[in-house]
Structure formats: structure tokens, C-alpha cells
Motif scaffolding. Structure first.
Motif, PDB file in Angstrom:
ATOM      1  N   LEU A 198       0.971  -1.151   0.163  1.00 12.52           N
ATOM      2  CA  LEU A 198       0.165   0.011  -0.050  1.00 12.52           C
ATOM      3  C   LEU A 198       0.846   1.318  -0.059  1.00 12.52           C
ATOM      4  O   LEU A 198       0.715   2.198  -0.813  1.00 12.52           O
ATOM      5  CB  LEU A 198      -1.008  -0.026   1.234  1.00 12.52           C
ATOM      6  CG  LEU A 198      -1.798   1.261   1.463  1.00 12.52           C
ATOM      7  CD1 LEU A 198      -2.641   1.577   0.164  1.00 12.52           C
ATOM      8  CD2 LEU A 198      -2.741   1.152   2.668  1.00 12.52           C
ATOM      9  N   LEU A 199       1.798   1.364   0.804  1.00 15.19           N
ATOM     10  CA  LEU A 199       2.740   2.384   0.934  1.00 15.19           C
ATOM     11  C   LEU A 199       3.387   2.669  -0.453  1.00 15.19           C
ATOM     12  O   LEU A 199       3.411   3.902  -0.801  1.00 15.19           O
ATOM     13  CB  LEU A 199       3.595   2.296   2.013  1.00 15.19           C
ATOM     14  CG  LEU A 199       4.879   3.645   2.406  1.00 15.19           C
ATOM     15  CD1 LEU A 199       4.001   4.814   2.605  1.00 15.19           C
ATOM     16  CD2 LEU A 199       5.754   3.028   3.370  1.00 15.19           C
ATOM     17  N   ASP A 200       3.819   1.668  -0.878  1.00 15.32           N
ATOM     18  CA  ASP A 200       4.477   1.874  -2.406  1.00 15.32           C
ATOM     19  C   ASP A 200       3.489   2.473  -3.195  1.00 15.32           C
ATOM     20  O   ASP A 200       3.861   3.238  -4.016  1.00 15.32           O
ATOM     21  CB  ASP A 200       4.909   0.323  -2.904  1.00 15.32           C
ATOM     22  CG  ASP A 200       6.042   0.498  -4.244  1.00 15.32           C
ATOM     23  OD1 ASP A 200       6.677   1.084  -4.241  1.00 15.32           O
ATOM     24  OD2 ASP A 200       5.466  -0.305  -4.991  1.00 15.32           O
ATOM     25  N   ASP A 201       2.178   1.865  -3.525  1.00 10.59           N
ATOM     26  CA  ASP A 201       1.211   2.575  -4.182  1.00 10.59           C
ATOM     27  C   ASP A 201       1.029   4.125  -3.902  1.00 10.59           C
ATOM     28  O   ASP A 201       0.823   4.923  -4.744  1.00 10.59           O
ATOM     29  CB  ASP A 201      -0.184   2.077  -4.143  1.00 10.59           C
ATOM     30  CG  ASP A 201      -0.246   0.449  -4.823  1.00 10.59           C
ATOM     31  OD1 ASP A 201       0.693   0.273  -5.651  1.00 10.59           O
ATOM     32  OD2 ASP A 201      -1.074  -0.371  -4.172  1.00 10.59           O
ATOM     33  N   LEU A 202       0.873   4.364  -2.494  1.00  8.98           N
ATOM     34  CA  LEU A 202       0.463   5.780  -2.041  1.00  8.98           C
ATOM     35  C   LEU A 202       1.486   6.823  -2.567  1.00  8.98           C
ATOM     36  O   LEU A 202       1.584   7.771  -2.983  1.00  8.98           O
ATOM     37  CB  LEU A 202       0.387   5.731  -0.659  1.00  8.98           C
ATOM     38  CG  LEU A 202      -0.961   5.243  -0.055  1.00  8.98           C
ATOM     39  CD1 LEU A 202      -0.745   4.865   1.477  1.00  8.98           C
ATOM     40  CD2 LEU A 202      -2.041   6.028  -0.438  1.00  8.98           C
ATOM     41  N   ILE A 203       3.019   6.292  -2.557  1.00 12.50           N
ATOM     42  CA  ILE A 203       4.142   7.172  -2.674  1.00 12.50           C
ATOM     43  C   ILE A 203       4.082   7.515  -4.361  1.00 12.50           C
ATOM     44  O   ILE A 203       4.342   8.489  -4.795  1.00 12.50           O
ATOM     45  CB  ILE A 203       5.444   6.275  -2.162  1.00 12.50           C
ATOM     46  CG1 ILE A 203       5.476   6.447  -0.864  1.00 12.50           C
ATOM     47  CG2 ILE A 203       6.524   7.041  -3.027  1.00 12.50           C
ATOM     48  CD1 ILE A 203       6.569   5.677  -0.418  1.00 12.50           C
ATOM     49  N   GLN A 204       3.972   6.207  -5.166  1.00 12.43           N
ATOM     50  CA  GLN A 204       3.880   6.299  -6.640  1.00 12.43           C
ATOM     51  C   GLN A 204       2.825   7.289  -6.871  1.00 12.43           C
ATOM     52  O   GLN A 204       2.770   8.034  -8.091  1.00 12.43           O
ATOM     53  CB  GLN A 204       3.688   5.126  -7.256  1.00 12.43           C
ATOM     54  CG  GLN A 204       4.923   4.136  -7.009  1.00 12.43           C
ATOM     55  CD  GLN A 204       4.834   3.001  -8.042  1.00 12.43           C
ATOM     56  OE1 GLN A 204       4.507   3.053  -9.234  1.00 12.43           O
ATOM     57  NE2 GLN A 204       5.259   1.943  -7.412  1.00 12.43           N
ATOM     58  N   LEU A 205       1.539   7.459  -6.226  1.00 13.07           N
ATOM     59  CA  LEU A 205       0.538   8.234  -6.689  1.00 13.07           C
ATOM     60  C   LEU A 205       0.548   9.565  -5.981  1.00 13.07           C
ATOM     61  O   LEU A 205      -0.607  10.076  -6.191  1.00 13.07           O
ATOM     62  CB  LEU A 205      -0.759   7.450  -6.494  1.00 13.07           C
ATOM     63  CG  LEU A 205      -0.979   6.207  -7.381  1.00 13.07           C
ATOM     64  CD1 LEU A 205      -2.352   5.358  -6.994  1.00 13.07           C
ATOM     65  CD2 LEU A 205      -0.868   6.573  -8.829  1.00 13.07           C
ATOM     66  N   GLN A 206       1.306  10.080  -5.467  1.00 17.08           N
ATOM     67  CA  GLN A 206       1.127  11.299  -4.312  1.00 17.08           C
ATOM     68  C   GLN A 206       0.910  12.243  -5.318  1.00 17.08           C
ATOM     69  O   GLN A 206       0.275  13.277  -4.878  1.00 17.08           O
ATOM     70  CB  GLN A 206       2.312  11.339  -3.439  1.00 17.08           C
ATOM     71  CG  GLN A 206       2.451  12.339  -2.571  1.00 17.08           C
ATOM     72  CD  GLN A 206       1.214  11.937  -1.485  1.00 17.08           C
ATOM     73  OE1 GLN A 206       0.175  11.620  -1.437  1.00 17.08           O
ATOM     74  NE2 GLN A 206       1.744  12.714  -0.171  1.00 17.08           N
ATOM     75  N   ASP A 207       1.634  12.459  -6.529  1.00 16.36           N
ATOM     76  CA  ASP A 207       1.490  13.612  -7.214  1.00 16.36           C
ATOM     77  C   ASP A 207       0.503  13.495  -8.288  1.00 16.36           C
ATOM     78  O   ASP A 207       0.600  14.291  -9.396  1.00 16.36           O
ATOM     79  CB  ASP A 207       2.850  13.897  -7.873  1.00 16.36           C
ATOM     80  CG  ASP A 207       3.852  14.307  -6.891  1.00 16.36           C
ATOM     81  OD1 ASP A 207       3.752  14.920  -6.109  1.00 16.36           O
ATOM     82  OD2 ASP A 207       5.025  13.791  -7.207  1.00 16.36           O
ATOM     83  N   SER A 208      -0.387  12.508  -8.253  1.00 15.93           N
ATOM     84  CA  SER A 208      -1.441  12.461  -9.253  1.00 15.93           C
ATOM     85  C   SER A 208      -2.640  13.287  -8.897  1.00 15.93           C
ATOM     86  O   SER A 208      -2.681  13.685  -7.964  1.00 15.93           O
ATOM     87  CB  SER A 208      -1.850  11.016  -9.294  1.00 15.93           C
ATOM     88  OG  SER A 208      -0.960   9.723  -9.357  1.00 15.93           O
ATOM     89  N   PRO A 209      -3.319  13.655 -10.022  1.00 12.76           N
ATOM     90  CA  PRO A 209      -4.404  14.745  -9.648  1.00 12.76           C
ATOM     91  C   PRO A 209      -5.598  14.223  -8.827  1.00 12.76           C
ATOM     92  O   PRO A 209      -6.308  14.837  -8.266  1.00 12.76           O
ATOM     93  CB  PRO A 209      -4.975  15.014 -11.108  1.00 12.76           C
ATOM     94  CG  PRO A 209      -4.598  13.715 -11.949  1.00 12.76           C
ATOM     95  CD  PRO A 209      -3.427  13.312 -11.264  1.00 12.76           C
ATOM     96  N   PHE A 210      -5.725  12.618  -8.739  1.00 12.82           N
ATOM     97  CA  PHE A 210      -6.820  12.031  -8.065  1.00 12.82           C
ATOM     98  C   PHE A 210      -6.305  10.534  -7.993  1.00 12.82           C
ATOM     99  O   PHE A 210      -5.306  10.120  -8.730  1.00 12.82           O
ATOM    100  CB  PHE A 210      -8.282  12.202  -8.666  1.00 12.82           C
ATOM    101  CG  PHE A 210      -8.490  11.672 -10.126  1.00 12.82           C
ATOM    102  CD1 PHE A 210      -8.515  10.350 -10.306  1.00 12.82           C
ATOM    103  CD2 PHE A 210      -8.149  12.685 -10.987  1.00 12.82           C
ATOM    104  CE1 PHE A 210      -8.739   9.852 -11.610  1.00 12.82           C
ATOM    105  CE2 PHE A 210      -7.951  12.065 -12.344  1.00 12.82           C
ATOM    106  CZ  PHE A 210      -8.349  10.882 -12.944  1.00 12.82           C
ATOM    107  N   THR A 211      -6.886   9.820  -7.197  1.00 15.21           N
ATOM    108  CA  THR A 211      -6.904   8.533  -6.863  1.00 15.21           C
ATOM    109  C   THR A 211      -8.197   7.769  -6.997  1.00 15.21           C
ATOM    110  O   THR A 211      -9.186   8.243  -6.288  1.00 15.21           O
ATOM    111  CB  THR A 211      -5.930   8.275  -5.696  1.00 15.21           C
ATOM    112  OG1 THR A 211      -4.699   8.816  -5.623  1.00 15.21           O
ATOM    113  CG2 THR A 211      -5.905   6.628  -5.581  1.00 15.21           C
ATOM    114  N   ILE A 212      -8.079   6.759  -7.546  1.00 13.90           N
ATOM    115  CA  ILE A 212      -9.393   5.727  -7.719  1.00 13.90           C
ATOM    116  C   ILE A 212      -9.129   4.380  -6.540  1.00 13.90           C
ATOM    117  O   ILE A 212      -8.164   4.025  -6.528  1.00 13.90           O
ATOM    118  CB  ILE A 212      -9.984   5.088  -8.964  1.00 13.90           C
ATOM    119  CG1 ILE A 212      -9.502   6.313 -10.096  1.00 13.90           C
ATOM    120  CG2 ILE A 212     -11.242   4.718  -8.996  1.00 13.90           C
ATOM    121  CD1 ILE A 212      -9.656   5.867 -11.398  1.00 13.90           C
TER     122      ILE A 212
END
Length: 350
Positions: A198-212
């Protein structure tokens, strides 16, 4: 001589795919929790580790070292050959960055293979994961996929990921579908593994405009979702997938394949049987015993799962909840992709 390397540098190189990580602990230790993407090349099997550990506690440290060296010497050619097959920079680790990783790194280095050793071992990594999740401030807004059981939310989520949309599959990370039947046919992850993924996902998506993500409760099978992520879901936007019950039954049968696990399904049903009106529960059990799974699943949806989902919808006010009526999973994927594209355009003013 091999070089020691700190966790921050290891993770940075590993994320950029510039370093391979090798866990030299026993298979059961590796299974219990490792750094995602690591390769397990154990110095000892589980049985050998237990033997050395017994000598350490009941005889002496020197006796344990002598026996450990004897065991490792016998498998040294195979151990080295496995390292030779791994291309590029490598780093080894054990639990604390102690004797096992030091021994492995020393031997590999003596054979002319460049290798580093992770300072602090996987224990330092686990501490970093826990500390990071405790203090994580998630930036992207969340779109939470919701819908009655069988709407194919996990399938839809993974198809959106394939399309390049930023998403986190919590059930996939947990290896559990979230229901009483959720672990059938799967090998659920423990909390350590779930947290790391989960942390790996969160870090990779931290700069995304949104997360699904899928609208989830605090617990998914054996693991718990961090409070900050649950709050983000509750503060986010719900996309409710309204799909015909006949299609939902087909989705469940395709995903769960109950005919391959008849005893497990019957055993799981008995855990919730008392929560269902007696005549309906009796019929579901008869259907399961007769392998009439379509009927059993539809009754479970109508009289158990669908009523329970009504409560979960209450956490999203009407101005942050959108219902998308679809005929099947493919229709849902197209509709949600179009919805998110439109929403993103409105939010960015593009």
C-alpha cells in the motif's frame, strides 16, 4: 570488500529498477514480510534455521556458528550460481543486517560478484513503513467505487489501472475480496505485506491529480486500512455502479468459481446463516449442497449483501455521490473512464 548501503539509497535505486534486492532469510521469514520486489535466496531452510537457533540458545554461540557454516558450505555452489544469474547491482539483507547478510555478502564478494548489504536489514524497512504510514499526508482526492456485491468493482478498478488511471486495489493488496467468502481460492496477505504494498502505491500516486479506489471498511480480510485513507475516501466522491442483479450473479460465479471450492463455500455460509431469515437460509444451503450456485448467489445478494450495502451509501452526501447505470462490467469501465475524464476537466478548468 562489499559495501554497506542505507535504506533510503536502497529504496531509491530499487524503485528506479537500478538495484535488485535479495532476501537471504528463510522461506517462512520471507513469506511473513519482505521488501516488495525482493528475491528470496535463503542461506538456511526453515528447518536448518530452527536447528541453528536451538544450538544458539541451548548450547553456545560458537556451536551455532560452526553448524551454520557447515550447512552453508554444502550449498555454497548453488547459492553463488543463483547470484550469478541476477544481472545488475545487487544488495542483500536479512532481519537486522547481521550475520546472515554479512556472510552472504562476504562470500559473494569473494567470488568477484559486486554486492552491497542493507544496513539494519528488513527490520529497518518495516520501521520505515510503519512510521511513514503513521505520518502520511495523502494529497490526491479520492474517487471511491461503490456498488452492490458482484458489480465487478475490483475487475473495473484493475482495468482502469491498465488504462493508465491512478488507482489503488486494496483488495488486491490484501489478497482478499472483503466478504466472508473473500479468501476462498486466495492466499491472503498479512498486515506487514499489505502495508508495504500500500505504501508503495501511495508514494507512486502522491503527485497524481486524483486516486481511484474501492469504497472499503476499516478491515479487508485479515488486514486493516489506515485511518487517513479511510478519511480520504469519506471526504471524496462516490461513484456508485448500478448493475442488474443477473449480471452481478454472473460476475460472482466467474470470479469465485464456487464449484471448485464447494466445502469452503458451505463452511463460510454457515458463519452467516443465522443472520438470514430462516426459510431463505435453508434454501441457500440446499442450493449450495446441490451445487445450484446461481440460485444460492442470487438469494445471498437479495437477502444478505444488498441490504447491508444500503448502510455504506449513507457516508456520502448526495452532492458527492454519482450513480452510473450500466449493463455489465465493460459498460462500467467505459462509463467511469468518461466520467473521470469529464470531472478532471471541470476541476482543472481545461
Amino acid at each position: 570488500m562489499f559495501q554497506d548501503i542505507n535504506l533510503e539509497e536502497v529504496l531509491d535505486l530499487h524503485q528506479q529498477q537500478q538495484m535488485k534486492l535479495i532476501d537471504v532469510r528463510s522461506p517462512s521469514e520471507f513469506e511473513n514480510g519482505s521488501i516488495p520486489g525482493s528475491i528470496n535466496i535463503p542461506i538456511f531452510t526453515d528447518k536448518e534455521r530452527a536447528e541453528v537457533g536451538t544450538l544458539y540458545t541451548q548450547v553456545s554461540v560458537q556451536a551455532a556458528k560452526d553448524r551454520g557454516l557447515e550447512i552453508f558450505s554444502d550449498k555454497l555452489p548453488t547459492f553463488i550460481e543463483k547470484f550469478k544469474q541476477i544481472e545488475g547491482p545487487k544488495a542483500v539483507y536479512c532481519w537486522r543486517g547481521g550475520m546472515r547478510s554479512k556472510t552472504a555478502a562476504t562470500v559473494i564478494d569473494l567470488m568477484g560478484i559486486s554486492v552491497s548489504r542493507l544496513i539494519g536489514g528488513v527490520r529497518s524497512y518495516r520501521k520505515w513503513v510503519v512510521d511513514s504510514l503513521d505520518s502520511f499526508e495523502m494529497k490526491p482526492n479520492v474517487y471511491a467505487l461503490n456498488g452492490y456485491t458482484g458489480a465487478g468493482k475490483t475487475i473495473i478498478l484493475n482495468e482502469l489501472i491498465k488504462k493508465g488511471l491512478p488507482a489503488i486495489d486494496l483488495e488486491g493488496r490484501a489478497q482478499h475480496r472483503g466478504s466472508i467468502f473473500g479468501q476462498i481460492g486466495l492466499n491472503p496477505n498479512n498486515q506487514k505485506t499489505f502495508d508495504s504494498l500500500l505504501l508503495d502505491d501511495l508514494i507512486q500516486l502522491q503527485d497524481s491529480p486524483f486516486t481511484i479506489t474501492e469504497a472499503e471498511s476499516k478491515r479487508v480480510g485479515k488486514v486493516t486500512v489506515p485511518d487517513f485513507l479511510l478519511r480520504k475516501m469519506e471526504q471524496g466522491t462516490e461513484i456508485f455502479i448500478d448493475m442488474p442483479i443477473e449480471e452481478r450473479v454472473r460476475n460472482i460465479l466467474t470470479e469465485y468459481q464456487p464449484w471448485n471450492y464447494p466445502e469452503e463455500f458451505l463452511r463460510a455460509f454457515k458463519l452467516i446463516k443465522k443472520r438470514i431469515h430462516t426459510p431463505i437460509a435453508t434454501q441457500i444451503e440446499k442450493d449450495l449442497l446441490a451445487e445450484n450456485y446461481s440460485s444460492a448467489v442470487q438469494l445471498l445478494l437479495e437477502y444478505y449483501y444488498d441490504p447491508r450495502y444500503e448502510h455504506s451509501r449513507e457516508q456520502y452526501p448526495s452532492d458527492r455521490s454519482y450513480t452510473i447505470q450500466v449493463k455489465d462490467v465493460d459498460d462500467a469501465i467505459t462509463s467511469i473512464s468518461e466520467f473521470l475524464t469529464a470531472q478532471h476537466a471541470v476541476n482543472t478548468g481545461s
